[in-house]
Write a protein that holds these residues in place. Sequence first.
Motif, PDB file in Angstrom:
ATOM      1  N   GLN A   8     -15.661  79.460  73.744  1.00 56.35           N
ATOM      2  CA  GLN A   8     -15.201  79.471  75.129  1.00 56.35           C
ATOM      3  C   GLN A   8     -16.350  79.790  76.076  1.00 56.35           C
ATOM      4  N   GLN A   9     -17.188  80.760  75.668  1.00 55.76           N
ATOM      5  CA  GLN A   9     -18.280  81.131  76.558  1.00 55.76           C
ATOM      6  C   GLN A   9     -19.268  79.978  76.691  1.00 55.76           C
ATOM      7  N   ARG A  10     -19.528  79.262  75.580  1.00 54.49           N
ATOM      8  CA  ARG A  10     -20.433  78.118  75.683  1.00 54.49           C
ATOM      9  C   ARG A  10     -19.799  76.998  76.506  1.00 54.49           C
ATOM     10  N   LEU A  11     -18.451  76.916  76.426  1.00 60.87           N
ATOM     11  CA  LEU A  11     -17.757  75.947  77.273  1.00 60.87           C
ATOM     12  C   LEU A  11     -17.963  76.308  78.748  1.00 60.87           C
ATOM     13  N   CYS A  12     -17.899  77.593  79.045  1.00 61.66           N
ATOM     14  CA  CYS A  12     -18.101  78.036  80.427  1.00 61.66           C
ATOM     15  C   CYS A  12     -19.526  77.733  80.879  1.00 61.66           C
ATOM     16  N   ILE A  13     -20.490  77.836  79.946  1.00 64.93           N
ATOM     17  CA  ILE A  13     -21.872  77.495  80.289  1.00 64.93           C
ATOM     18  C   ILE A  13     -21.969  75.992  80.560  1.00 64.93           C
ATOM     19  N   ALA A  14     -21.311  75.193  79.709  1.00 66.61           N
ATOM     20  CA  ALA A  14     -21.310  73.747  79.921  1.00 66.61           C
ATOM     21  C   ALA A  14     -20.691  73.408  81.270  1.00 66.61           C
ATOM     22  N   ARG A  15     -19.624  74.110  81.611  1.00 69.38           N
ATOM     23  CA  ARG A  15     -18.952  73.867  82.886  1.00 69.38           C
ATOM     24  C   ARG A  15     -19.901  74.156  84.056  1.00 69.38           C
ATOM     25  N   ALA A  16     -20.663  75.248  83.894  1.00 69.74           N
ATOM     26  CA  ALA A  16     -21.609  75.587  84.954  1.00 69.74           C
ATOM     27  C   ALA A  16     -22.750  74.577  85.015  1.00 69.74           C
ATOM     28  N   LEU A  17     -23.189  74.064  83.835  1.00 72.32           N
ATOM     29  CA  LEU A  17     -24.314  73.121  83.811  1.00 72.32           C
ATOM     30  C   LEU A  17     -23.923  71.760  84.371  1.00 72.32           C
ATOM     31  N   ALA A  18     -22.633  71.409  84.273  1.00 71.28           N
ATOM     32  CA  ALA A  18     -22.204  70.067  84.639  1.00 71.28           C
ATOM     33  C   ALA A  18     -22.459  69.755  86.109  1.00 71.28           C
ATOM     34  N   VAL A  19     -22.440  70.749  86.967  1.00 73.37           N
ATOM     35  CA  VAL A  19     -22.700  70.474  88.384  1.00 73.37           C
ATOM     36  C   VAL A  19     -24.196  70.497  88.671  1.00 73.37           C
ATOM     37  N   ASP A  20     -24.994  70.552  87.606  1.00 74.37           N
ATOM     38  CA  ASP A  20     -26.445  70.499  87.714  1.00 74.37           C
ATOM     39  C   ASP A  20     -26.987  71.509  88.727  1.00 74.37           C
ATOM     40  N   PRO A  21     -26.778  72.795  88.450  1.00 75.78           N
ATOM     41  CA  PRO A  21     -27.226  73.817  89.395  1.00 75.78           C
ATOM     42  C   PRO A  21     -28.725  74.023  89.312  1.00 75.78           C
ATOM     43  N   GLU A  22     -29.290  74.693  90.306  1.00 72.93           N
ATOM     44  CA  GLU A  22     -30.703  75.022  90.264  1.00 72.93           C
ATOM     45  C   GLU A  22     -30.914  76.401  89.651  1.00 72.93           C
ATOM     46  N   VAL A  23     -29.863  77.215  89.781  1.00 74.47           N
ATOM     47  CA  VAL A  23     -29.946  78.591  89.283  1.00 74.47           C
ATOM     48  C   VAL A  23     -28.726  78.851  88.414  1.00 74.47           C
ATOM     49  N   LEU A  24     -28.904  79.570  87.342  1.00 76.53           N
ATOM     50  CA  LEU A  24     -27.768  79.933  86.491  1.00 76.53           C
ATOM     51  C   LEU A  24     -27.699  81.456  86.423  1.00 76.53           C
ATOM     52  N   LEU A  25     -26.599  82.016  86.922  1.00 80.09           N
ATOM     53  CA  LEU A  25     -26.420  83.466  86.872  1.00 80.09           C
ATOM     54  C   LEU A  25     -25.533  83.789  85.681  1.00 80.09           C
ATOM     55  N   MET A  26     -25.919  84.787  84.901  1.00 83.04           N
ATOM     56  CA  MET A  26     -25.098  85.162  83.756  1.00 83.04           C
ATOM     57  C   MET A  26     -24.845  86.656  83.795  1.00 83.04           C
ATOM     58  N   ASP A  27     -23.561  87.006  83.929  1.00 84.75           N
ATOM     59  CA  ASP A  27     -23.177  88.411  84.059  1.00 84.75           C
ATOM     60  C   ASP A  27     -22.709  88.920  82.699  1.00 84.75           C
ATOM     61  N   GLU A  28     -23.599  89.556  81.964  1.00 86.04           N
ATOM     62  CA  GLU A  28     -23.306  90.032  80.606  1.00 86.04           C
ATOM     63  C   GLU A  28     -22.583  88.962  79.784  1.00 86.04           C
ATOM     64  N   PRO A  29     -23.185  87.816  79.605  1.00 85.93           N
ATOM     65  CA  PRO A  29     -22.459  86.682  79.015  1.00 85.93           C
ATOM     66  C   PRO A  29     -22.089  86.893  77.557  1.00 85.93           C
ATOM     67  N   ALA A  30     -22.725  87.856  76.877  1.00 86.78           N
ATOM     68  CA  ALA A  30     -22.455  88.009  75.444  1.00 86.78           C
ATOM     69  C   ALA A  30     -21.759  89.317  75.120  1.00 86.78           C
ATOM     70  N   SER A  31     -21.416  90.088  76.141  1.00 86.31           N
ATOM     71  CA  SER A  31     -20.924  91.439  75.843  1.00 86.31           C
ATOM     72  C   SER A  31     -19.545  91.432  75.198  1.00 86.31           C
ATOM     73  N   ALA A  32     -18.782  90.336  75.384  1.00 86.32           N
ATOM     74  CA  ALA A  32     -17.449  90.305  74.782  1.00 86.32           C
ATOM     75  C   ALA A  32     -17.450  89.509  73.482  1.00 86.32           C
ATOM     76  N   LEU A  33     -18.654  89.171  72.958  1.00 80.97           N
ATOM     77  CA  LEU A  33     -18.712  88.264  71.807  1.00 80.97           C
ATOM     78  C   LEU A  33     -19.226  88.958  70.547  1.00 80.97           C
ATOM     79  N   ASP A  34     -18.976  88.331  69.416  1.00 78.75           N
ATOM     80  CA  ASP A  34     -19.457  88.852  68.141  1.00 78.75           C
ATOM     81  C   ASP A  34     -20.945  88.520  67.983  1.00 78.75           C
ATOM     82  N   PRO A  35     -21.647  89.154  67.011  1.00 76.80           N
ATOM     83  CA  PRO A  35     -23.094  88.967  66.886  1.00 76.80           C
ATOM     84  C   PRO A  35     -23.524  87.511  66.696  1.00 76.80           C
ATOM     85  N   VAL A  36     -22.782  86.735  65.890  1.00 78.62           N
ATOM     86  CA  VAL A  36     -23.188  85.352  65.658  1.00 78.62           C
ATOM     87  C   VAL A  36     -23.121  84.553  66.961  1.00 78.62           C
TER      88      VAL A  36
END
Lengths: 252, 363, 300
Positions: free
Chosen positions: A154-182
């Motif tokens: 889901q988080q990578r899907l959210c990254i894809a969603r953000a990339l799709a509008v071809d932004p110049e800047v990508l902000l990530m607010d603790e993007p991995a804090s709710a995820l497992d180590p892998v």
Amino acid sequence: MGVGIEVVSLNAWYGTNHTLQDIHLNIPANHATALIGPSGCGKSTFVRCLNRMHETNPIARVTGTVRIGDLDIYKDAKPVEIRRRVGMVFQRPNPFPTMSIYDNVAAGLKLNGYSNRRALDEIVERSLKNSALWDEVKDDLKKKSGASLSGGQQQRLCIARALAVDPEVLLMDEPASALDPVSTSKIEDLIFQLKSQYTIVIVTHNMQQAARVAEKTGFFLNGRMVEFDLTHKIFTNPSDKRTEDYITGRFG
Amino acid sequence: MIANVPEIRISQAQPQPELGSPEGPRPADPALAEVSAVRSFLLSRGNSAIADRGFQWLMVLCALSIFGIVVLIAVELVLRSQLAWSKFGFGFFFSAFIDPATRLPMYWDPVNGHFSALPFLYGTLVSSFLALLMAVPLAIGVAVFLTEMCPRVLRGPLAFLTELLAAIPSVIYGLWAVFVLVPLLREHVNPLLIRLLGWTSLFNDDNPTGLGFLAAGVILAIMILPIISSLTREVMTAVPHSQREAVLALGATRWEMIRMGVLRNARIGIVGAVILGLGRALGETMAVTMVIGNSPEIHRSMLANGSSMASVIANEFAEASSDLHTSALMELGLALFVVTIIVNALARVLVWAVTRGAPAQVH
Amino acid sequence: MRYGDQRVGEYKLTTEHKMRARIRALTDGAATGLAVLSTLLVVAPLVAIFVYLVYKGASSLSWAFFTKNPAPVGEAGGGMANAILGSGILLGVGSLIGVPVGISGGIFLAEFGRGTKLANAVRFTADVLNGVPSIVMGIAVYSLIVVPQRHFSAFSGGVALGIMMIPTVCRTTEEMLLMVPHAVREAALALGVPNWRSVLSITVKTASPGIITGAMLAFARVAGETAPLIFTAFGSPNWSVALNEPIAALPLQIYVYAISPYDEWHRLAWAGALVLIVLIVLAVSLVRYVTSRGVLKGAS
């Protein structure tokens, strides 16, 4: 390609709470910049000021200047226009629950009125490839809902969603804090890859993560920015005593 | 990820990216021209400030229309009842015309133009009061059973049944009352009441039809029961669990726990629920019209024919004999409107006072 | 007190203590019994109504009921085809008015007015409007539309039903929108989606099962309304689809037949009631099924 960010005397409030005090910062283009600090230090508020999400809360207030590329975002543009150029990934994965995987990625374009279907197919595929999710979902792009994926997906899907509008800047607010180590390491690999194309600002409470992915690191404490320098300098030879206390685990 | 903090690997020693995807980083993306097409498309979109503002105003307008409806109803009713108001004033609700020949009060005499709301006020109050008398204990009993005693398996179906009771249209209650309830009252219940309680003069056998205040009261009771019991259930569930445990910890029996821990804490909300049921009973039209007997008279006996404010409007409005008649009916409608608004507002305030603390929002 | 006299933790049970305990246990049992009894008393009329309705209605239902118009007094046969169609038209007009206005009002309450005085006032007024008797709605719409037009009409009946739907739709829409996680709204805003688009395509769409539920609940409620139609739609023995003419409606026809003196019409009233209740119960059960599946399945 990404652009640099210049922040001049930025102040932010939540109600009467002065959460950011006089921040000055230059974030380099096409690099990853990490923001670390104990929770409640203002680092999340800071990134939310970079795409004007902070002001979506009615009691919030901002003063100061933020320049993204050559655009003064608090003077020259409306929030909607800025957010199209500055993508954001949140702490908890937040795909649109009623949409398919495809629609989730295409949402930013479709909801802004983009209707070229063939181009859309291409953009969705490229965004999913760029977020390293394509191989896992390519067979049921339109069949499965975004909410049916695992947390890391889901988080990578959210990254894809953000990339799709071809932004110049990508902000990530603790993007991995709710995820497992892998999943976390996958996200980190991704950041490592994406930073050649985008300016990435990543908030993290995990210092190793900052050390692994970022060229520069800023340390926040109590709403102020204590130190901002090359990452290896921050972690090996910080110039401020408070930074040293924090990275050696003496508080926070 | 859990690791020892001091041993931080610095950025030179980053692991090489190993991606699940076959593509590596692609700074010289061949589709870069396409990418900037997306960006230039997005840049060409306006900031839609006008659309946003327009949308917000449209939503506000629709919300305001709710005020508009209430105001419009009030204005229409006030205007159309002017004639009766100027002729009778407050006396419309308090006095009656006394026939000089028979010395009997004439309440509602469209032919001679005498109009007084008294018998309808009486009918509405008596039938609603009877309904509350029967419905309130039952509703609280059901609520107590469903929230505190009922086995989990039964709770869903029973709650659904009581909801269903609320979904039955008024006219079907009326139909059932006319063909089942009224004969039942006429044949079995009324004779019994007359025999046992006839001496109170609240029950006498002047009316052989089975229609009347009691029939209206019973059908109203059935109709308002689900409203009272579901709201009571709501306020009882809003009572914090700790209150129950506190009482149980003192060695109370289950009933003592319910009485002291639950009902006492929920009492304001229960009163609100009862008042809300009253509001519904006061304005209920079809079922009452079909069983109350429809005569504009005041009788002490609960078994006599009567009429309520709503039922007389339903019966006479379409064929009102004069402008004054229509106007008098409009004034009854206005009175009903004002009373139900006050009653409902009061009930809402009381129910809110109890349930406000309960979690209503999920984030 | 000297503990030597009495071992700690052991009570000396006097007769009075035993009596008190007995009384408490009995009260507890009696209360439980009463609660069970009242539940039975409530379920009883429901079952009675349903059983009688199905028994009477089913035996009176026939194909002609759905295909024929009412027969003149004294003639056997006839049905309620025109009333079923009329109810459909009235509810259609009512929904066209009540659903969009109600949903928009709910969007205001949940998305724009949260915590404001205006929103509280709107919410309160909607709840109060919900309690205004339907007969009052009927005469208000009568004097608002029927009097100026000088004739009864399907349109005025639809308006009356529509107005009655607004508060219910508005409040359920608000409640359902409040259940949409804040993170979903933020995700849309962060993509640079205009607010109106984000509200409609993301928030409202996410909550749509619940909003549809609310609309159907309101629909089921007004489907059985009779009082507001007496002076607006008025009823008609004929086929009619014109909005500016009087029109028949199922509940209205049930009422007229129920208070008539003819057995044949009583049978038709029962058949009509069965059809009406089946439609309403179907709607309510569907609503319950949808809501029990969770409004926001899979939302985090």
